[in-house]
Every structure is written in C-alpha cells, then in structure tokens.
Design a protein around this motif. Sequence first.
Motif, PDB file in Angstrom:
ATOM      1  N   GLU A  18      -9.625  -4.358  10.005  1.00  0.00           N
ATOM      2  CA  GLU A  18      -9.826  -2.844  10.442  1.00  0.00           C
ATOM      3  C   GLU A  18      -9.212  -1.892   9.555  1.00  0.00           C
ATOM      4  O   GLU A  18      -9.653  -0.641   9.812  1.00  0.00           O
ATOM      5  N   ALA A  19      -8.645  -2.059   8.459  1.00  0.00           N
ATOM      6  CA  ALA A  19      -8.251  -0.997   7.673  1.00  0.00           C
ATOM      7  C   ALA A  19      -9.097  -1.088   6.322  1.00  0.00           C
ATOM      8  O   ALA A  19      -9.184   0.256   5.783  1.00  0.00           O
ATOM      9  N   TYR A  20      -9.716  -2.171   5.997  1.00  0.00           N
ATOM     10  CA  TYR A  20     -10.533  -1.869   4.743  1.00  0.00           C
ATOM     11  C   TYR A  20     -11.782  -0.970   4.916  1.00  0.00           C
ATOM     12  O   TYR A  20     -12.464  -1.055   5.982  1.00  0.00           O
ATOM     13  N   ASP A  21     -11.885   0.146   3.961  1.00  0.00           N
ATOM     14  CA  ASP A  21     -12.836   1.203   4.037  1.00  0.00           C
ATOM     15  C   ASP A  21     -13.905   1.196   3.057  1.00  0.00           C
ATOM     16  O   ASP A  21     -14.650   2.192   2.590  1.00  0.00           O
ATOM     17  N   LEU A  22     -13.914   0.096   2.121  1.00  0.00           N
ATOM     18  CA  LEU A  22     -14.868  -0.009   0.982  1.00  0.00           C
ATOM     19  C   LEU A  22     -14.122   0.739  -0.477  1.00  0.00           C
ATOM     20  O   LEU A  22     -14.494   0.431  -1.469  1.00  0.00           O
ATOM     21  N   ALA A  38       0.809  -1.298   0.093  1.00  0.00           N
ATOM     22  CA  ALA A  38      -0.006  -0.117   0.160  1.00  0.00           C
ATOM     23  C   ALA A  38       0.855   1.240  -0.120  1.00  0.00           C
ATOM     24  O   ALA A  38       0.624   2.285  -0.617  1.00  0.00           O
ATOM     25  N   CYS A  39       1.889   1.278   0.721  1.00  0.00           N
ATOM     26  CA  CYS A  39       2.688   2.548   0.815  1.00  0.00           C
ATOM     27  C   CYS A  39       3.572   2.667  -0.560  1.00  0.00           C
ATOM     28  O   CYS A  39       4.131   3.760  -0.819  1.00  0.00           O
ATOM     29  N   ASN A  40       3.419   1.632  -1.451  1.00  0.00           N
ATOM     30  CA  ASN A  40       3.882   1.975  -3.090  1.00  0.00           C
ATOM     31  C   ASN A  40       2.919   2.329  -3.974  1.00  0.00           C
ATOM     32  O   ASN A  40       2.968   2.107  -5.186  1.00  0.00           O
ATOM     33  N   GLY A  41       1.471   2.449  -3.487  1.00  0.00           N
ATOM     34  CA  GLY A  41       0.679   2.433  -4.290  1.00  0.00           C
ATOM     35  C   GLY A  41      -0.131   1.399  -4.875  1.00  0.00           C
ATOM     36  O   GLY A  41      -0.910   1.383  -5.862  1.00  0.00           O
ATOM     37  N   VAL A  42       0.188   0.141  -4.158  1.00  0.00           N
ATOM     38  CA  VAL A  42      -0.558  -0.934  -4.659  1.00  0.00           C
ATOM     39  C   VAL A  42      -1.960  -1.212  -3.958  1.00  0.00           C
ATOM     40  O   VAL A  42      -1.762  -1.090  -2.671  1.00  0.00           O
ATOM     41  N   LEU A  43      -2.750  -1.687  -4.578  1.00  0.00           N
ATOM     42  CA  LEU A  43      -4.046  -1.831  -3.852  1.00  0.00           C
ATOM     43  C   LEU A  43      -4.140  -3.312  -3.479  1.00  0.00           C
ATOM     44  O   LEU A  43      -3.710  -4.439  -3.984  1.00  0.00           O
ATOM     45  N   ASN A  44      -4.803  -3.349  -2.134  1.00  0.00           N
ATOM     46  CA  ASN A  44      -4.842  -4.676  -1.498  1.00  0.00           C
ATOM     47  C   ASN A  44      -6.235  -5.360  -1.914  1.00  0.00           C
ATOM     48  O   ASN A  44      -7.451  -4.785  -2.176  1.00  0.00           O
ATOM     49  N   PHE A  45      -6.104  -6.748  -1.981  1.00  0.00           N
ATOM     50  CA  PHE A  45      -7.114  -7.575  -2.438  1.00  0.00           C
ATOM     51  C   PHE A  45      -7.319  -8.852  -1.333  1.00  0.00           C
ATOM     52  O   PHE A  45      -6.478  -9.691  -1.771  1.00  0.00           O
ATOM     53  N   SER A  46      -7.921  -8.767  -0.478  1.00  0.00           N
ATOM     54  CA  SER A  46      -7.662  -9.461   0.621  1.00  0.00           C
ATOM     55  C   SER A  46      -8.769 -10.238   1.562  1.00  0.00           C
ATOM     56  O   SER A  46      -9.945  -9.418   1.480  1.00  0.00           O
ATOM     57  N   VAL A  47      -8.825 -11.259   2.078  1.00  0.00           N
ATOM     58  CA  VAL A  47      -9.916 -11.742   3.140  1.00  0.00           C
ATOM     59  C   VAL A  47      -9.716 -10.881   4.320  1.00  0.00           C
ATOM     60  O   VAL A  47      -8.495  -9.928   4.482  1.00  0.00           O
ATOM     61  N   LEU A  48     -10.993 -10.428   4.951  1.00  0.00           N
ATOM     62  CA  LEU A  48     -10.857  -9.465   6.201  1.00  0.00           C
ATOM     63  C   LEU A  48     -10.470 -10.312   7.263  1.00  0.00           C
ATOM     64  O   LEU A  48     -11.068 -10.455   8.250  1.00  0.00           O
ATOM     65  N   MET A  77      -8.203   5.549  -6.349  1.00  0.00           N
ATOM     66  CA  MET A  77      -7.999   4.547  -5.203  1.00  0.00           C
ATOM     67  C   MET A  77      -6.843   4.302  -4.817  1.00  0.00           C
ATOM     68  O   MET A  77      -6.384   4.155  -3.422  1.00  0.00           O
ATOM     69  N   MET A  78      -5.646   4.495  -5.361  1.00  0.00           N
ATOM     70  CA  MET A  78      -4.310   4.440  -5.148  1.00  0.00           C
ATOM     71  C   MET A  78      -4.044   5.457  -4.195  1.00  0.00           C
ATOM     72  O   MET A  78      -3.427   5.394  -3.306  1.00  0.00           O
ATOM     73  N   LYS A  79      -4.390   6.577  -4.429  1.00  0.00           N
ATOM     74  CA  LYS A  79      -4.097   7.872  -3.436  1.00  0.00           C
ATOM     75  C   LYS A  79      -4.853   7.704  -2.154  1.00  0.00           C
ATOM     76  O   LYS A  79      -4.333   7.784  -1.089  1.00  0.00           O
ATOM     77  N   HIS A  80      -6.430   7.165  -2.214  1.00  0.00           N
ATOM     78  CA  HIS A  80      -6.920   6.883  -1.069  1.00  0.00           C
ATOM     79  C   HIS A  80      -6.478   5.903  -0.089  1.00  0.00           C
ATOM     80  O   HIS A  80      -6.087   6.124   0.977  1.00  0.00           O
ATOM     81  N   SER A  81      -6.006   4.867  -0.730  1.00  0.00           N
ATOM     82  CA  SER A  81      -5.034   3.757  -0.213  1.00  0.00           C
ATOM     83  C   SER A  81      -4.059   4.331   0.722  1.00  0.00           C
ATOM     84  O   SER A  81      -3.680   3.794   1.656  1.00  0.00           O
ATOM     85  N   LEU A  82      -3.191   5.059  -0.188  1.00  0.00           N
ATOM     86  CA  LEU A  82      -1.871   5.823   0.462  1.00  0.00           C
ATOM     87  C   LEU A  82      -2.272   6.656   1.458  1.00  0.00           C
ATOM     88  O   LEU A  82      -1.652   6.536   2.870  1.00  0.00           O
ATOM     89  N   VAL A  83      -3.387   7.321   1.536  1.00  0.00           N
ATOM     90  CA  VAL A  83      -3.805   8.287   2.709  1.00  0.00           C
ATOM     91  C   VAL A  83      -4.190   7.334   3.977  1.00  0.00           C
ATOM     92  O   VAL A  83      -4.009   7.818   5.047  1.00  0.00           O
ATOM     93  N   THR A  84      -5.155   6.557   3.627  1.00  0.00           N
ATOM     94  CA  THR A  84      -5.706   5.837   4.786  1.00  0.00           C
ATOM     95  C   THR A  84      -4.809   4.815   5.561  1.00  0.00           C
ATOM     96  O   THR A  84      -4.751   4.536   6.736  1.00  0.00           O
ATOM     97  N   ILE A  85      -3.897   3.965   4.457  1.00  0.00           N
ATOM     98  CA  ILE A  85      -3.408   3.138   5.144  1.00  0.00           C
ATOM     99  C   ILE A  85      -1.823   3.664   5.623  1.00  0.00           C
ATOM    100  O   ILE A  85      -1.501   3.234   6.654  1.00  0.00           O
ATOM    101  N   ALA A  86      -0.972   4.279   5.005  1.00  0.00           N
ATOM    102  CA  ALA A  86       0.249   4.785   5.150  1.00  0.00           C
ATOM    103  C   ALA A  86       0.158   5.260   6.498  1.00  0.00           C
ATOM    104  O   ALA A  86       1.219   5.271   7.151  1.00  0.00           O
TER     105      ALA A  86
END
Length: 847
Positions: free
Chosen positions: A621-625, A605-615, A678-687
């Motif tokens: 706790e990180a997944y926000d739709l 995620a901190c490299n802009g990659v998107l996660n696709f994972s079992v919860l 989505m990449m940007k939102h992932s960076l903001v929320t996860i990193a």
Amino acid sequence: MGIFKKFKVVPDLPEKLKPLLVIASNLWLTWNPEAIKLFITMDADLWEKNQHNPIRMLGEISQEKLDELAHDEGFLSEVQRVSEQLDQYLHLLRSINHTQHVSIAYFSAEYGLSDTLPIYSGGLGVLSGDHVKAASDLNLNFHGVGLLYQLGYFQQYLNMDGWQQDFYQVNDFYNMQVQEVKKPDGLPLEIELDFPGRKVYVKVWQIKVGRVSIHMLDSNIDKNSDYDRRLTSQLYGGGPEIRLQQEIILGIGGVKMLAALGIQVTAVHMNEGHSAFTPFERARTLMKNDGLSFTEAMELVRQSSVFTTHTNVQAAHDVFSPELLKNYFGNYLKEFNIPLNEFLAFGRVDRDNQQENFSMTVAAVKNSAFVNGVSTLHAQVAKDILKNLWPTVPLEHVPIQSITNGIHIPSWVSFEMNDLFERYLGGKWREKQDYRDAWEKVLNIPDPELWNVHEIRRRRLIAFTRQRLQKQLIAKGASNLLVSESQEALNPVALTIGFARRFATYKRAYLIFKDRERLLKILNNPARPVQLIFAGKAHPQDQAGKELIKDIISFMSTEHLRGKIAFVEDYDINVARYLVSGVDIWLNTPLRPFEACGTSGMKAACNGVLNFSVLDGWWDEAYDLKNGWAIGNREAYTDKEYQDEVESKAIYSILEKDIIPLFYERGADGLPREWIRMMKHSLVTIASRYNTNRMVKEYFNKFYKNAADNYAKLSADGFAACRELVKWKGRMKNEFPAVRVENVQADTNRTYKSGEQFRVQADLFLGKVQPGEIRVDVYYGTIVGEDILQNSALVSLGDVEKIEESRFRFSGVIPCTRTGSFGFKLRVTPFHALLSDPNQMNLVLWS
C-alpha cells in the motif's frame, strides 16, 4: 547449594547527580538523544561495555568519576536540562481528544523496548514496544501487561561451518530498567494462580515507558517449585504445555494483576492470540463481583475487547488439545457453571466438532467486538483465513478491519538525522509526525546536508560491522589472517544493501542468491561496487532456516567474495538501528502474501534509506512508483520454484538497470541528485503515514473509544443494558429464523443513466420480530464473469411501511454513480443499538 538469602545494593549518587537515576529508570531515555548523550558523556567506553544499560552503568562507574561529574558545572547543567525535559513530558496535557473513562489494558507476550531489555524475539515485540511508546507520547490512559523472561529469547552464535548455535543469557532484572512492585507493607506483590494439583505464584514488576507503565509477571520466586520457577524463563521456549502455562499466566494472571494494582480498565487489547484467556478471567471477575451470569459477563467482555492478528502463517497460531485444556481448566470452569465443551467451543471454528483443537486466535476473535489485521492486504488475507467463522457473510464483509502498523520514529531515527529534522522540520516534529505537511519540509533540506548525514551513517555501519566481524571471528578461534582481513571488510562508499529479519523460509533470504554467477558480477564490478549486509535468527526448531543461514555463510566465505558480504550475528534492536540508518537499500523478499505487515522497511525509510521489496504487507500500500522499487507486480503463482526464478531475475534486473546506475550517477559536485530526490520523496510519503502516532490514534478512534463506550453503556445502572442485550440476543436466536423475504420489486428492465437512482422495495414477514430490530440492506456491485460481484457496497432500505400484521415493506434507492453491469441481493440482519457489527451474531438472511 539450596536457596540463598538475598539483599540489594543500589548506586550511591551524589545529591546533584540523583536525577540521573530517575532518567535512567524510565525508557523515555531510549528515544531522547539528549538523555542518551548524558550517559555517553559520563564514560563512552563504559556505556558501550554495559551495552547501553544506564542502570548497570550507574552501578559500575567509579565513585571518583561520580565526584568529578558532581563538580562539573557544564555536565550538571545538562543533567538539570534533561531532568526538566522529562518532568515536563511526564506532566504534559493529553494530546488527543479522549476522556478518562477510556482506560486501556494492552496484553502482549513480548515487548521490544530497548536492546537493554532482551525480552523480545522480533517484529511482534518491537511493534508492541513502539505501540506503548506512542501511547505514552499521546498520553493515553494505557496499561501494558506482559511476562518478564529470565532468559528472554535465545542469542545466536554461528560456528565455523556457519551453523547456528542457540544459547541463553540470564537477565539480571535488578540491573535493568525494571522495578519490583511492592504492597503497602513493603513486601513484593504476588499473584496466585491455580494449576493442576498446585498453586503457582507470580511476582509483579514495572517498566516505566514515559508516561505509561508495563506490568510484567515473573514466576521465578522462592515459594514455587523449581519447575514452576522456570515457567516464565524463556520466550517461545518449550512444548505446548509450557506455552499453555505461560498463556494462562499472561491472560488470567494479567487480569488478576490489574485488579491487585487497583487498575480499572474499560477496554482490553489482545495483541496476538497469546492472551486469549483474558476474556474468561474478566468474565469470572464480573460474575463474582457484580452477579452477572456467564453469558452476560462474556457479552460485556466481548463488546469491550480488541484483538489484533499479526500473522498469515498457520504454524504461528497456538492451538491446544482438548485433553490438555481439560487438565488445566476443569476446576476453573466450575466457577462459570458451564461444561468443558461449551468452553472449548470458543476456540473452535466448528463448535460442534469434538475433535477440533482449541485455537487461541479463534477464541480471541470470537470474544472481541473489534478485530483487525495489520495492513490492508493482511486484513484481506485474514478474512479469507477466518471466513468460516462467518459462513453466511460475503468475504469482503467478514468483520475484520485493517489498521496498518507503524513505527515509533523517535526510537529509530539516527542522532544525525534527528538533528536534521530538528533544524528543518522544527523542534516539534515529533508531535506532528503523522502530518504530511510537517514532512513536506524535508524538501527544504539541502541535498549536500542530507547526503552527508547518510554517508556518515554508512561509514558508522561499516565500522560497527567490522567490529562485530572481528569479535565473531575471535570467538570462533579464526586465524589471525581472517581476523585482520575483517577490519578491511566492506567499502564505506559502495552501494550497500541490507537484509535483516527472522530467517523463516517464507521470507526467502535466499532469493538474491538464486543466480550466483549473476550476483557475483554485480558485487565484483570495480567501477560500481555493491555489497550486502545480512542479519537475522532462525527459530531454534527451524532446521530449514538454519540451513539457509549456513548456505549463505558458505557462499560469502569464498575467496572472491570476502569483504563483499557480511553476516552480523545475534540480530537485535542495536544491530537493527545501525542497519536501518546505514544501508542505501533495504531489501525485503517475502513470499506474498505471507508478510502480514513488516516494519523494518519503515525504520529504514525514516532514515532516508530506499526500499526494494516484494509488494507484500505494508509496502503493497505504500509503494507509489517513486519512493523505492517493487519486486514483481502482485502476481499469483501456483509454482513456487517458478515464482522464485521470476522474482530473483527481477531483483538482478532492477539492480543492474535502475538502482546501481541511479546511485552512481553523480553530478560535478559528487552528489547523486536523483537518488537524493527519491530519498526525500520516500521520507515525505512513508514517514508521514507509517508511524505509531497515526497507528495508535487509529486504534483509539476506531476501537478503544468505542470499546470503552460499550463498557460504560452496558455496565450503567447495575448492568441493565447488558442484561437487556443478552435477553434480546437470546430472543433473536429463537425468532429471527422465522423472518423471510416474500417479495422484492425493482425495475430491472430499463437502462439507467449515471446520476439516476435505482429503487428497490422488499416485503418481509417478520413474525414476532419488530421492524426496528432488523436491518434490511441491498448488497450490490458490478458483475463480472459468471455472477462474480466486485466493488460491492451496502445501501440500507430505511423507509418502512406496515402492510399487515407481521408484514412490512422496506424501500430505498441505489445511487447510480458508476457505469457498467450491476447485480444486487437483499441482506437482512438483526439490529440493536449496542451491536457493534450486524454480522456479529452470525444471523444473516439473504434474498
């Protein structure tokens, strides 16, 4: 051939280049791109040949090249600049509010610090390494303790059938970023340990990690027998007795080593149960040096100890038989003047069960005032696993807290992404990486720039993977045709999915292969190509994991899949860096809830990659739709085959309907704008949250500072408070059972409105116990089903009134802030100002 006499040779650098050796000797280099680029500039090919090992590179570079660099003004300027950066870093003032008395010793069986130090196996070690790096960045008074493995963890090689072969490579410590620790007389510092019928000696090494150090123990010295020299040779190698011996060296030898180094610690963090013998050696030292009794010493140790459990998998918890422990601890326990069974009780859930094995996890929990799991979900699961240690405590109040893991972002972000962060987040983004507002600036990065960096990293991953595939095939003796085809494997512009982790069966690497026909259609779509890159090792004794790897290799070797799936052998930190910065999707398919946390998705995620994972783990706790995709919706299954079927179908469906269309939806400029959003939102929320700056600050504020404060209070005035607390606990064990609740009064016949208060009063007989020595709480929550309490909370009945001798009335109110049907009962526990948790004594009275 007998024992050789030994001597050392070190690089002879020109005077102007001597700062290079200082830079190379500190692992600060590994998370500072300017420092790494210095060595790449010197000789890029030699840097790769030496697998990014700066010490070995300095020993191999030609004197002619060194002389040339010593006259290169531009290079010398860069050397001076990086040297000044390191010097400034080492002498920077501390960055979080703490005092010198918080001196932390951190015990871990493995550390994943760099691909040049292969003394780690996977996630636990990498987490430990990132923890130490963050402790350095935050300039804590922090001391790592570990074992230096001559052979490290096994390396992986797959034969032509895809069967994993395990082999070990000898670590040459003198050409690595470790240094021998010497005594004032110039001789190596050695620690002596008592083993059955013999002495075992371990030498001490130091690894500099920025501002802090890890001190490592190594049994491979001449004065030991051949058998004992091999005790610290392999990480997680050998049977139970070897593991026990290693854990004695780590726990008992580690405490002795800190004393020999003159390091005074006031808080000890046991990272997993491997170091659970640490409290006993700390207690022995206190008894010997300060005259404390065994009970007093263990109290002080307990109140200043932290334990983190990292796994929900039962097989991962070390247990040892009573017979084995008797052999190794019979003489040791004479110094405590306690019988063997009293010692064994520390490692047993049922202290009176003579047949129960000694669990290192149980011992660590019992001897720590502060215990945590590594994600919110994991803490809940750990409470359930360990609940029998507190039989009178409701599950939600079992004293196990949660501190979710993070990653050391500077160690994992690519050079190109780091440059973007420097430009758009500012030069101090590293210091502010746990602040959301700092990461909001990611939204200012122009879409073309972010996408260009991402495409550069994907192309570099493909080039790296092709290079590794070619090397793998040549090593296997593959045909020239296959070797040639490997150079055209994978598509640099195709949607690339990465999966890399241990091939433990609960991680379910097989899930995406359940419906192979459907997967083939996805991978072979010429208009919207998709490709998979796998990496990971199975433990040498895990036959099921090895079979899984073999099955994947067999499937991907079919003619119509060549070039669409790749397996990169010998997964390590270097491979991980390429993968987490180069794929488009990071796939994670654990069997919920067995993934305690998992951190590879954070690195992606901190490299802009998107996660696709079992919860599961951190993603729960990180997944926000909006910051990735979820597989499943936290369902619980009893039929695992059916669960696999449902969740594998979910993978294909989400790929077909959501992920692939979004990736290939391009504007006139060729950019996938929604994907980039989505990449940007992932960076903001996860990193901003899942980083080790936040994590280590949580450990400090929740645990380290409180543990050190406990140590200071209990050891003051000749350990007066410690002795008083032990006496008080002994008295409570005798007197608390006489306490009883005689009457509880509350008006349950009327209906209350939101905002009102529900008053409760209780009359208690205390016997010899004083009212200030107990805590009376109302345990309440909403009632569902058949008297099931949810959303529970505690309210103290703090108003105390004496009724008559030994009888007191306690009263208080429950605030009616929510609507619904509620239930309550009274909980009475011992109270002492120095008791860190009311459940700690396992003395609980319920009304």
